[in-house]
Each structure stands twice: as C-alpha cells, then as structure tokens.
Motif scaffolding. Structure first.
Motif, PDB file in Angstrom:
ATOM      1  N   LEU A  61       0.878  -1.157   0.034  1.00 26.99           N
ATOM      2  CA  LEU A  61      -0.024   0.083  -0.023  1.00 26.99           C
ATOM      3  C   LEU A  61       0.852   1.323   0.080  1.00 26.99           C
ATOM      4  N   GLY A  62       0.758   2.288  -0.978  1.00 27.73           N
ATOM      5  CA  GLY A  62       1.433   3.191  -1.097  1.00 27.73           C
ATOM      6  C   GLY A  62       2.539   3.216  -2.077  1.00 27.73           C
ATOM      7  N   TYR A  63       3.005   2.119  -2.538  1.00 27.58           N
ATOM      8  CA  TYR A  63       4.349   2.127  -3.149  1.00 27.58           C
ATOM      9  C   TYR A  63       4.364   0.808  -4.296  1.00 27.58           C
ATOM     10  N   SER A  64       4.870   1.072  -5.378  1.00 23.55           N
ATOM     11  CA  SER A  64       5.114   0.012  -6.355  1.00 23.55           C
ATOM     12  C   SER A  64       6.541  -0.029  -6.733  1.00 23.55           C
ATOM     13  N   THR A  65       7.276  -1.040  -6.698  1.00 31.17           N
ATOM     14  CA  THR A  65       8.584  -1.252  -6.665  1.00 31.17           C
ATOM     15  C   THR A  65       9.123  -2.314  -7.438  1.00 31.17           C
ATOM     16  N   ALA A  66      10.118  -2.168  -8.339  1.00 29.04           N
ATOM     17  CA  ALA A  66      10.898  -3.363  -9.122  1.00 29.04           C
ATOM     18  C   ALA A  66      12.249  -2.844  -9.364  1.00 29.04           C
ATOM     19  N   THR A  67      13.018  -4.117  -9.151  1.00 25.05           N
ATOM     20  CA  THR A  67      14.729  -3.911  -9.150  1.00 25.05           C
ATOM     21  C   THR A  67      14.991  -5.301  -9.822  1.00 25.05           C
ATOM     22  N   TYR A  68      15.989  -5.148 -10.973  1.00 26.99           N
ATOM     23  CA  TYR A  68      16.232  -6.272 -11.727  1.00 26.99           C
ATOM     24  C   TYR A  68      17.865  -6.011 -11.930  1.00 26.99           C
ATOM     25  N   SER A  69      18.617  -7.158 -12.147  1.00 23.96           N
ATOM     26  CA  SER A  69      20.042  -6.850 -12.470  1.00 23.96           C
ATOM     27  C   SER A  69      20.218  -8.023 -13.606  1.00 23.96           C
ATOM     28  N   ASP A  70      21.124  -7.846 -14.623  1.00 21.98           N
ATOM     29  CA  ASP A  70      21.289  -8.905 -15.740  1.00 21.98           C
ATOM     30  C   ASP A  70      22.558  -9.670 -15.326  1.00 21.98           C
ATOM     31  N   ILE A  71      22.167 -10.928 -15.314  1.00 19.24           N
ATOM     32  CA  ILE A  71      23.509 -11.967 -14.787  1.00 19.24           C
ATOM     33  C   ILE A  71      24.643 -11.609 -15.773  1.00 19.24           C
ATOM     34  N   ASN A  72      24.355 -11.606 -17.141  1.00 20.88           N
ATOM     35  CA  ASN A  72      25.355 -11.615 -18.104  1.00 20.88           C
ATOM     36  C   ASN A  72      26.063 -10.395 -18.076  1.00 20.88           C
ATOM     37  N   GLY A  81       2.480  -4.527  -9.392  1.00 16.86           N
ATOM     38  CA  GLY A  81       3.843  -4.639  -9.703  1.00 16.86           C
ATOM     39  C   GLY A  81       3.776  -4.561 -11.374  1.00 16.86           C
ATOM     40  N   ASN A  82       2.710  -4.355 -12.013  1.00 18.55           N
ATOM     41  CA  ASN A  82       2.555  -4.578 -13.282  1.00 18.55           C
ATOM     42  C   ASN A  82       3.148  -3.384 -14.221  1.00 18.55           C
ATOM     43  N   VAL A  83       2.682  -1.925 -14.015  1.00 20.85           N
ATOM     44  CA  VAL A  83       3.389  -0.999 -14.477  1.00 20.85           C
ATOM     45  C   VAL A  83       4.921  -0.800 -14.185  1.00 20.85           C
ATOM     46  N   VAL A  84       5.260  -0.824 -12.755  1.00 23.68           N
ATOM     47  CA  VAL A  84       6.760  -0.830 -12.537  1.00 23.68           C
ATOM     48  C   VAL A  84       7.374  -1.763 -12.992  1.00 23.68           C
ATOM     49  N   GLY A  85       6.885  -3.111 -13.043  1.00 28.16           N
ATOM     50  CA  GLY A  85       8.096  -4.108 -13.558  1.00 28.16           C
ATOM     51  C   GLY A  85       8.003  -3.832 -15.099  1.00 28.16           C
ATOM     52  N   ALA A  86       7.063  -3.417 -15.873  1.00 28.52           N
ATOM     53  CA  ALA A  86       7.249  -3.117 -17.481  1.00 28.52           C
ATOM     54  C   ALA A  86       8.223  -1.932 -17.656  1.00 28.52           C
ATOM     55  N   LEU A  87       8.138  -1.014 -16.636  1.00 34.86           N
ATOM     56  CA  LEU A  87       9.075   0.131 -16.806  1.00 34.86           C
ATOM     57  C   LEU A  87      10.496  -0.243 -16.355  1.00 34.86           C
ATOM     58  N   ALA A  88      10.917  -1.192 -15.473  1.00 38.39           N
ATOM     59  CA  ALA A  88      11.922  -1.603 -15.349  1.00 38.39           C
ATOM     60  C   ALA A  88      12.726  -2.430 -16.428  1.00 38.39           C
ATOM     61  N   ARG A  89      11.786  -3.266 -17.119  1.00 36.43           N
ATOM     62  CA  ARG A  89      12.326  -3.578 -18.332  1.00 36.43           C
ATOM     63  C   ARG A  89      12.579  -2.691 -19.457  1.00 36.43           C
ATOM     64  N   GLU A  90      11.766  -1.796 -19.625  1.00 33.42           N
ATOM     65  CA  GLU A  90      11.970  -0.681 -20.646  1.00 33.42           C
ATOM     66  C   GLU A  90      13.298   0.050 -20.331  1.00 33.42           C
TER      67      GLU A  90
END
Length: 411
Positions: free
Chosen positions: A336-347, A363-372
């Motif tokens: 509640l209040g925040y949507s967060t995504a964090t990813y790192s490329d293993i390669n 997590g849908n919008v923020v996840g897609a943004l992280a991928r963009e």
C-alpha cells in the motif's frame, strides 16, 4: 538454456548466448560513478513519465547502472500532487515484494544451522498439520499451493492502516480459502508470511533481527530494514506513498490519490514489509545476479525454476523468491502506497531499480518500466560493452507493456 530461460525455440534466444558470462566480474552499482549520456537520460525520463501517468503516481525514484558506461539516479515527477518538489534519491520507501527475496536470503543463510531447506513447516508451526507435505524451501519457491491472503483482507486493511497484524492472521486467511495444486508457482503472500513465522519460531528471534544479522549488516545495506509493526512512515526522509481507489480509477483518475505514507508494516511482513532506498536496492540486486553467476549451472536455490504462467511465456520464471526475465533477476510488486521493481542482468551487470509512489497498479506498470529502462540501458556504448548485451524484448515492447498495464489514462 536449461531451466531459467526455457525459450530456445524463439528467435530471440540467439542473442542471449551465455558464453563468456561476466556476472562475477562486473562492478557493483556503488563502484559506478560516471554519468550516463544525456541522450540516454532523456529516454529514461520519458519512459518514467509515461509510467507515472499509467500508474497515477505523482513521482518516482529511479536508478540505472551500466558497468561499461555509467549510472543515472534521479527523482522524476513530484513527491506529492501539486507539491512541485522532485523526489530525492536518498528518500526511503516501502520496497514491496523485494522482501520475498530477502526472506529467502535468511532461510538459505540459516540452512544447516537452525533450520534446513527441506524441513517440513510443521516442525516450526505445528498448528498447520494439514501442511505436513510443505517444506521451508517450497514456501520460498511459493509452490506449496497456498492461496494469497492479501485480497481476502483488503477490505480490512485499507480503512485500518494502523492495525498491527500478526503473521498468523494472514496465514489463517490464506489457508481458509483452500489450496491449489502443488508443484507450480502461485503468487502467494501466505507462503512468505508462513516462512517468516517459521524462521522466527525456529530461532526465537524477530524476523527484523534475522534480516539484519544475515543480510543487511553483512551486505552493508545501511538503509534497508524491516520496520516494527507500529504504524509509521518508512523512515525520517520518506517518499510519500499513495493509492488510487478502484472507483477513482473507473472515473479516470481525475481526483488526487489518497495518501498512505504512514501505515503498519505488519501488513507486509515477510512478504512485502521491507523499507529501503534506490542505492541499496541496486547494490542488493546486482549482488544477487553475481551470486547466481551462470545460468547454465546456477546454485541450488535457483536451479529448478518454474514459469510464472504455465501457458504463457516460458522465459518469465520464478525461483528462490526471485523473478527471472530472461537473464535478468530481481523482483517486482507493491505494498500500500508504493510499487517497486529491481532487476540485474546476470550476463552484463546492468541493474535497474525504480519505485513509483502509487500502488494501484501493483507490480505490473513498474515491472514493465524496469524492463524498458533495462532495454534502453543495453543500448549504451562503451569500449568494455560485452558482446552478450541483449535482452529478449525491445524498448518498444516494454513501453507498450506499460501502456497495457495502465490503471489511469495515458496520453
């Protein structure tokens, strides 16, 4: 690739050969200081502003780290509607389901000591004898067939944000709605509430202390903590958090979202209760990618991944409390209040972390943004750019995914 990617039939796989994997040698985000080129920054800002519209969020805090080119960290938008104040990158926020990964970190750090991965949950929570086939490891993988409890409790959570919940209440709600089939992934907060509760019982130690002992202190994550359950803001310099109700979304998000900065972290606990910063999330996720190291032979925690959707894209997978999008590992979700995504490329070590201060889109919008953001980052030039700097999606595809996940009108 064998388990994590599982999409050898697609034409994109040819771009993702794992030869010469650099996951163990790339610099971590705190070692990257050069600024990224302004042309890339303009793309990052534009992508983030588009996601803010889609999520109905006033602001975002974003970090992008490209080992061969530099970093970009910034606030985008404003801290709250009409404030005109840009978010500061040092602000703390609730990091949502990144907590799942951290709870699993504690489990695996304790393996062979206070607990073992294959211990049945009934060893530590005897009040659930119907789960005698469920192990601690299967809870971490969320493959125990336990239904989620958050939706069931939502009508009590939203008007009572100061309420201090016990893990047992969430577990009981989830178990009360029956079980699904085991052996496949289920997006279940109940699994992590139960896992955190078991780890506390096994050690007679609060989960917050276990996370500090086994994760945040050793990894020098100075601004990452599981707060006490009493209602509070997520730190003294907190990014305000908001939520747009379903009725407001149906009306086109014309009214400002309601603020939910001060809440009880007990509604998130071992599933989504962690508070952190963009720098800490970048450091944490990059180390996670280096720990996995080689997708051809990953450590046991991630060796047997499962698709998020058995009938969907097989290269979107889960294991060990983490999500995999191709060669990128991390998490995405909300509290509640925040949507967060964090990813790192293993390669390549490319790392992105972003939070939007409205949780209405999950997590849908923020996840897609992280991928963009990651796809944009992969276009950065540099003499040390790896040959395998590629992802199984384009900038345009991720941008379109943001639009498709929108809960508020986008221009």
């Amino acid at each position: 690739m064998r388990r994590i990617l599982g999409f050898a039939a697609t034409t994109l796989v040819a771009t993702l050969a794992l030869t010469g994997c650099t996951g163990g040698s790339t610099p971590s985000p705190e070692e990257i200081a050069d600024p990224l080129p302004s042309a890339l920054v303009d793309q990052f800002v534009s992508a983030t502003e588009h996601a803010l519209e889609a999520a109905g969020a006033p602001g975002a805090i974003v970090g992008v780290w490209v080992p061969w080119a530099g970093e970009w960290k910034s606030g985008v938008g404003e801290t709250e509607p009409g404030s005109g104040d840009e978010p500061d990158t040092d602000m703390t926020f609730r990091a949502g389901t990144v907590t799942r990964s951290m709870t699993c970190d504690v489990l695996y750090a304790m393996d062979g000591g206070s607990v073992r991965i294959d211990d049945p949950i009934t060893d530590y929570v005897p009040s659930v004898p119907q789960l005698d086939d469920v192990t601690l490891g299967s809870l971490c993988d969320s493959e125990a067939g336990l239904r989620s409890s958050g939706d069931l409790n939502w009508n009590q959570i939203l008007p009572n944000t100061a309420r201090e919940w016990t893990p047992r209440e969430f577990v009981s709600s989830g178990l009360g709605s029956g079980r699904t089939s085991t052996g496949s992934w289920n997006n279940s907060d109940t699994s992590y509430f139960l896992l955190g509760y078991a780890l506390e019982n096994a050690t007679h130690t609060p989960l917050a202390e276990l996370i500090q002992t086994y994760l945040t202190d050793p990894e020098n994550l100075k601004h990452t903590v599981l707060p006490a359950s009493k209602a509070a803001t997520p730190g003294s310099n907190a990014l305000p958090g908001f939520y747009t109700s379903s009725s407001a979304r149906q009306a086109g998000c014309e009214e400002p979202p309601a603020e939910y900065t001060k809440i009880s972290s007990s509604m998130g606990y071992a599933d989504s209760g962690i508070v952190s910063t963009i720098d800490d999330l970048g450091t944490y996720t990059a180390k996670l990618a280096r720990q996995i190291g080689d997708l051809e032979d990953p450590p046991a925690r991630w060796a047997d991944s499962m698709p998020v959707d058995a009938d969907g894209d097989q290269w979107i997978r889960v294991a060990g409390g983490d999500r995999f999008y191709g060669t990128m590992v991390g998490q995405e979700g909300s509290i509640l209040g925040y949507s967060t995504a964090t990813y790192s490329d293993i390669n390549t070590g490319v790392t992105v972390a972003v939070t939007l201060n409205n949780s209405a889109s999950g997590g849908n919008v923020v996840g897609a943004l992280a991928r963009e953001l990651a796809a944009i980052a992969m276009t950065a030039d540099g003499s040390r750019k790896p040959e395998d700097a590629a992802l199984p999606w384009t900038i345009e595809q991720a941008h379109d995914a943001v639009t498709e996940a929108a809960v508020c009108p986008v221009s």
